[in-house]
Design a protein around this motif. Structure first.
Motif, mmCIF file in Angstrom:
data_model
loop_
_atom_site.group_PDB
_atom_site.id
_atom_site.type_symbol
_atom_site.label_atom_id
_atom_site.label_comp_id
_atom_site.label_asym_id
_atom_site.label_seq_id
_atom_site.Cartn_x
_atom_site.Cartn_y
_atom_site.Cartn_z
ATOM 1 N N GLN A 140 59.221 -2.790 -30.440
ATOM 2 C CA GLN A 140 58.841 -3.577 -29.266
ATOM 3 C C GLN A 140 58.062 -4.830 -29.644
ATOM 4 O OE1 GLN A 140 59.033 -0.393 -25.717
ATOM 5 N NE2 GLN A 140 56.990 -0.767 -26.486
ATOM 6 N N ALA A 141 56.789 -4.673 -29.989
ATOM 7 C CA ALA A 141 55.949 -5.805 -30.370
ATOM 8 C C ALA A 141 54.729 -5.258 -31.101
ATOM 9 C CB ALA A 141 55.515 -6.604 -29.139
ATOM 10 N N PRO A 142 54.109 -6.060 -31.948
ATOM 11 C CA PRO A 142 52.905 -5.585 -32.640
ATOM 12 C C PRO A 142 51.787 -5.259 -31.661
ATOM 13 C CG PRO A 142 53.754 -7.617 -33.626
ATOM 14 C CD PRO A 142 54.483 -7.425 -32.340
ATOM 15 N N LEU A 187 67.054 2.202 -36.111
ATOM 16 C CA LEU A 187 66.200 2.957 -35.200
ATOM 17 C C LEU A 187 65.859 2.025 -34.042
ATOM 18 C CD1 LEU A 187 65.972 4.420 -37.970
ATOM 19 C CD2 LEU A 187 63.613 4.964 -37.371
ATOM 20 N N VAL A 188 66.344 2.357 -32.855
ATOM 21 C CA VAL A 188 66.156 1.499 -31.686
ATOM 22 C C VAL A 188 65.067 2.134 -30.824
ATOM 23 C CG1 VAL A 188 67.291 0.330 -29.777
ATOM 24 C CG2 VAL A 188 68.585 0.874 -31.836
ATOM 25 N N ILE A 189 63.871 1.561 -30.902
ATOM 26 C CA ILE A 189 62.668 2.202 -30.384
ATOM 27 C C ILE A 189 62.203 1.538 -29.090
ATOM 28 C CG2 ILE A 189 60.246 2.696 -30.879
ATOM 29 C CD1 ILE A 189 60.989 2.816 -33.839
ATOM 30 N N GLY A 190 62.207 2.304 -28.010
ATOM 31 C CA GLY A 190 61.655 1.832 -26.756
ATOM 32 C C GLY A 190 62.645 1.061 -25.901
ATOM 33 N N GLN A 191 62.261 0.833 -24.657
ATOM 34 C CA GLN A 191 63.187 0.293 -23.663
ATOM 35 C C GLN A 191 63.631 -1.135 -23.956
ATOM 36 O OE1 GLN A 191 61.517 -0.643 -19.747
ATOM 37 N NE2 GLN A 191 59.450 -0.289 -20.529
ATOM 38 N N PHE A 196 70.056 5.283 -33.877
ATOM 39 C CA PHE A 196 69.230 6.344 -33.307
ATOM 40 C C PHE A 196 68.335 5.748 -32.224
ATOM 41 C CE2 PHE A 196 70.412 8.660 -37.067
ATOM 42 C CZ PHE A 196 70.250 10.004 -36.757
ATOM 43 N N PRO A 197 68.627 5.983 -30.943
ATOM 44 C CA PRO A 197 67.688 5.565 -29.896
ATOM 45 C C PRO A 197 66.491 6.505 -29.889
ATOM 46 C CG PRO A 197 69.536 6.735 -28.920
ATOM 47 C CD PRO A 197 69.825 6.634 -30.395
ATOM 48 N N MET A 198 65.299 5.932 -29.774
ATOM 49 C CA MET A 198 64.083 6.728 -29.903
ATOM 50 C C MET A 198 63.012 6.251 -28.932
ATOM 51 S SD MET A 198 63.949 6.758 -34.086
ATOM 52 C CE MET A 198 62.482 7.800 -34.133
ATOM 53 N N PRO A 199 62.086 7.139 -28.573
ATOM 54 C CA PRO A 199 60.911 6.699 -27.817
ATOM 55 C C PRO A 199 59.947 6.000 -28.760
ATOM 56 C CG PRO A 199 60.654 8.988 -28.405
ATOM 57 C CD PRO A 199 62.026 8.581 -28.888
ATOM 58 N N HIS A 200 58.993 5.301 -28.194
ATOM 59 C CA HIS A 200 57.977 4.692 -29.045
ATOM 60 C C HIS A 200 57.069 5.787 -29.598
ATOM 61 C CE1 HIS A 200 54.768 2.070 -30.452
ATOM 62 N NE2 HIS A 200 55.631 1.077 -30.349
#
Length: 202
Positions: A42-44, A123-127, A160-164
């Motif tokens: 997402q962002a730092p 790894l695709v993390i977060g919306q 891999f879609p993942m939550p943060h």
């Protein structure tokens, strides 16, 4: 055409979002064209903004645990690229960090993605990352619950879609135990396969 070094220098010098960043600009990415794994996040956060080291926080500790790799491997840009949707810390809102600045991805993302020809795993993390990288629409829970649809043996790079991994998601993890019981072991297996197949590790 810009060299990789020239492009990264431009990214590091970017101040496109300066008027909207209360803590100033500090793009934080990890990039090498040899990388075989991409972390699209997402962002730092504030701590990462202060240190300039991606995922140098509790979220990073959990992410490395999920991936089953050491900090040495995680911070080797020849193995792992880290490209958040927003490269700078966006500041804090009422319920946590603000969303990534929307100006960042259109300016830089595709240029950098085009220079990662060896990717085997994303790894695709977060919306926000999922909205950019995946065609499926829905909540993070809906998308991550369909992870097997994205992780296909004959597809490269595998996604891999993942939550943060933020501690703020502890409740989500408790409500969705299948994530750590099923997805995480498969993720670790895939990462191990990718790293062992990388000739630069020899």
């Amino acid at each position: 055409m810009l060299t990789d070094q020239q492009l990264i220098a431009r990214v590091k010098a970017c101040d496109l979002c300066l008027p909207h960043l209360p803590d100033g600009v500090r793009p934080v990415i990890q990039f090498d064209p040899q990388a075989r794994i991409l972390i699209a996040a997402q962002a730092p956060g504030r701590r990462v903004h202060e240190t300039g080291i991606p995922f140098n926080d509790p979220s990073g500790d959990r992410l490395r645990q999920w991936m089953g790799i050491t900090p040495e491997t995680f911070y080797d840009p020849r193995q792992v690229a880290i490209l958040p949707m927003g490269f700078c810390y966006p500041g804090t809102g009422k319920s946590g960090d603000l969303p990534p600045r929307k100006e960042c991805a259109p300016q830089w993302r595709q240029q950098l993605m085009d220079r990662l020809p060896n990717l085997q795993l994303i790894l695709v993390i977060g919306q926000y990352a999922q909205a950019w990288h995946l065609s499926e629409k829905g909540s993070v829970t809906e998308i991550v619950s369909h992870w097997r649809d994205y992780v296909k043996q004959d597809q490269a790079p595998a996604v891999f879609p993942m939550p943060h991994p933020s501690p703020r998601n502890n409740i989500w993890l408790k409500r969705n135990p299948w994530f750590e019981e099923a997805l995480v072991p498969e993720l670790q297996t895939r990462i191990h396969q990718v790293l062992m197949a990388d000739p630069s590790r020899g």
